[in-house]
Write a protein that holds these residues in place. Structure first.
Motif, PDB file in Angstrom:
ATOM      1  N   LEU A  41       0.808  -1.221   0.000  1.00 58.40           N
ATOM      2  CA  LEU A  41       0.000   0.000   0.000  1.00 58.40           C
ATOM      3  C   LEU A  41       0.837   1.265   0.000  1.00 58.40           C
ATOM      4  N   ASP A  42       2.083   1.193   0.482  1.00 58.04           N
ATOM      5  CA  ASP A  42       2.948   2.381   0.452  1.00 58.04           C
ATOM      6  C   ASP A  42       3.892   2.380  -0.747  1.00 58.04           C
ATOM      7  N   GLY A  43       3.778   1.380  -1.604  1.00 60.23           N
ATOM      8  CA  GLY A  43       4.623   1.307  -2.792  1.00 60.23           C
ATOM      9  C   GLY A  43       6.003   0.739  -2.558  1.00 60.23           C
ATOM     10  N   GLN A  44       6.373   0.425  -1.312  1.00 58.59           N
ATOM     11  CA  GLN A  44       7.698  -0.125  -1.031  1.00 58.59           C
ATOM     12  C   GLN A  44       7.672  -1.641  -1.196  1.00 58.59           C
ATOM     13  N   THR A  45       8.574  -2.163  -2.030  1.00 60.41           N
ATOM     14  CA  THR A  45       8.545  -3.586  -2.384  1.00 60.41           C
ATOM     15  C   THR A  45       9.916  -4.251  -2.227  1.00 60.41           C
ATOM     16  N   ASP A  46      10.758  -3.740  -1.329  1.00 59.33           N
ATOM     17  CA  ASP A  46      12.116  -4.269  -1.198  1.00 59.33           C
ATOM     18  C   ASP A  46      12.138  -5.762  -0.885  1.00 59.33           C
ATOM     19  N   CYS A  47      11.127  -6.257  -0.167  1.00 61.20           N
ATOM     20  CA  CYS A  47      11.161  -7.663   0.234  1.00 61.20           C
ATOM     21  C   CYS A  47      10.936  -8.609  -0.937  1.00 61.20           C
ATOM     22  N   ALA A  48      10.476  -8.096  -2.070  1.00 62.81           N
ATOM     23  CA  ALA A  48      10.321  -8.948  -3.246  1.00 62.81           C
ATOM     24  C   ALA A  48      11.647  -9.558  -3.671  1.00 62.81           C
ATOM     25  N   ALA A  49      12.759  -8.874  -3.367  1.00 52.93           N
ATOM     26  CA  ALA A  49      14.082  -9.399  -3.712  1.00 52.93           C
ATOM     27  C   ALA A  49      14.397 -10.682  -2.955  1.00 52.93           C
ATOM     28  N   ARG A  50      13.665 -10.966  -1.885  1.00 57.17           N
ATOM     29  CA  ARG A  50      13.907 -12.183  -1.099  1.00 57.17           C
ATOM     30  C   ARG A  50      13.142 -13.391  -1.634  1.00 57.17           C
ATOM     31  N   LEU A  51      12.299 -13.202  -2.634  1.00 57.87           N
ATOM     32  CA  LEU A  51      11.551 -14.322  -3.195  1.00 57.87           C
ATOM     33  C   LEU A  51      12.408 -15.082  -4.201  1.00 57.87           C
ATOM     34  N   ALA A  52      12.399 -16.398  -4.098  1.00 55.38           N
ATOM     35  CA  ALA A  52      13.222 -17.245  -4.952  1.00 55.38           C
ATOM     36  C   ALA A  52      12.698 -17.245  -6.383  1.00 55.38           C
TER      37      ALA A  52
END
Length: 369
Positions: A41-52
């Motif tokens: 909802l805030d547009g921050q998606t840094d954790c997507a880099a942790r998806l295999a």
């Protein structure tokens, strides 16, 4: 071949944090078992880099803008739910409650809600209107809570049906977070903390405690791993307290396992927590912990670590840190006890199996009906 069930996850933020890291670990464990659509909802998606690479996922933009009126938000959420048509809606914390409302009003699809704790605005007490909203809106949802503290709130304050509540303690990869081969750090001992630099984490309390310890002749070094809106203020505070030579702000580190192994002890100075992953990671690394006694922390640490929990006060936190800083043998004994407790209680496979059982059960009902 039938497509894997689609799970729509709504996070107030998909920056790196406890709930986000847990989701990434779960998705990585099961690969293509489910498909994932993620809304931050805030547009921050840094954790997507942790998806295999083998995890099928897409990141969807929020269907509304900050400041949109509630009726417009709900209509746009409902339109996205109808378009995406997930087998399961998964929401996270208070910030996603509009999606709970839209699902109840316009779709009534299967819904899993996770609660990981409260923001700084509710660190001392829950807002009555939020209590009432959770009580009314989550009655028909499956609700997952990692901590006994939150489970008590769901039972005794929100009055949710017992059959809808599931406590699933957080777990982690004990092969990745493990003690180092030799004694960490050096002289003076290194206190480490890993946290988003936000107000409720109260790193200022740790800086004040460090200043108290240095003033009474207790040598130390301090490593702060993490980033966030408080970074500038904390740097200025460290300078004003005369800590510039003793404190290192390392910023965010995507994989902090090696950073934990460089520490002699771990400190958590938050105003509010429930079941923090950083504490689990420190325990699995074999570190002793000095921490504020909030949330489930007293129930998480080994019995040998219990004397080093403190009130939410810099002097009390300094008093908890002092014996650990001054006694290497004590640090080793308490840290070993924390590692043993991690192995007994906090292995991630139990967490994975519990979440998978819930998700498969809910999406199977969708496929059958």
């Amino acid at each position: 071949m039938t497509a894997a069930p689609l799970l729509l996850h709504v996070f107030p933020s998909f920056a790196v944090g406890g709930a986000q890291v847990r989701f990434a670990a779960l998705a990585n464990r099961y690969g293509a078992r489910w498909r994932h659509a993620i809304v931050a909802l805030d547009g921050q998606t840094d954790c997507a880099a942790r998806l295999a690479p083998d995890v099928p996922f897409e990141v969807l933009p929020s269907p509304y803008a900050r400041g949109d009126a509630a009726p417009l938000r709900l209509r746009r959420i409902a339109a996205l739910l109808r378009r995406v048509d997930p087998a399961l809606l998964v929401t996270s914390n208070w910030g996603s409650m509009d999606w709970v409302i839209a699902n109840r009003l316009f779709r009534r699809g299967p819904h899993l809600h996770t609660e990981d704790g409260f923001g700084p605005e509710e660190s001392r007490a829950q807002f009555p209107r939020r209590i009432l909203a959770r009580r009314l809106l989550l009655r028909g949802s499956t609700v997952v809570l990692p901590s006994a503290t939150l489970l008590r709130a769901a039972r005794g304050t929100w009055h949710l049906p017992e059959a809808r509540l599931h406590q699933i303690p957080n777990g982690l990869d004990l092969t990745r977070f493990h003690p180092g081969a030799g004694a960490p750090g050096g002289d003076p001992p290194l206190i480490g903390t890993v946290a988003a630099l936000r107000a409720e984490k109260n790193l200022a309390r740790l800086l004040h405690a460090a200043a108290i310890l240095l003033a009474d002749g207790t040598p130390l070094r301090l490593l702060v791993v993490g980033d966030g809106p408080e970074r500038g203020r904390l740097g200025a505070l460290a300078d004003s307290l005369g800590l510039a030579a003793s404190v290192q702000f390392a910023g965010a580190i995507p994989d902090p396992a090696a950073a934990y192994r460089s520490m002699d002890l771990f400190c958590l100075s938050s105003d509010t927590e429930q079941m923090p992953f950083s504490l689990l990671e420190a325990m699995a690394t074999g570190l002793p912990v000095a921490a504020t006694d909030v949330g489930d922390i007293a129930a998480m640490v080994a019995a040998e670590n219990a004397p080093y929990l403190a009130a939410c006060d810099p002097a009390a936190l300094a008093a908890a840190l002092r014996p650990l800083l001054r006694d290497a043998a004590l640090r080793a004994a308490v840290g070993a006890a924390n590692r043993r407790r991690s192995e007994r209680v906090f292995d991630q496979e139990a967490m994975f199996a519990a979440y998978a059982g819930l998700i498969d059960g809910m999406t199977m009902r969708v496929r059958v009906t």
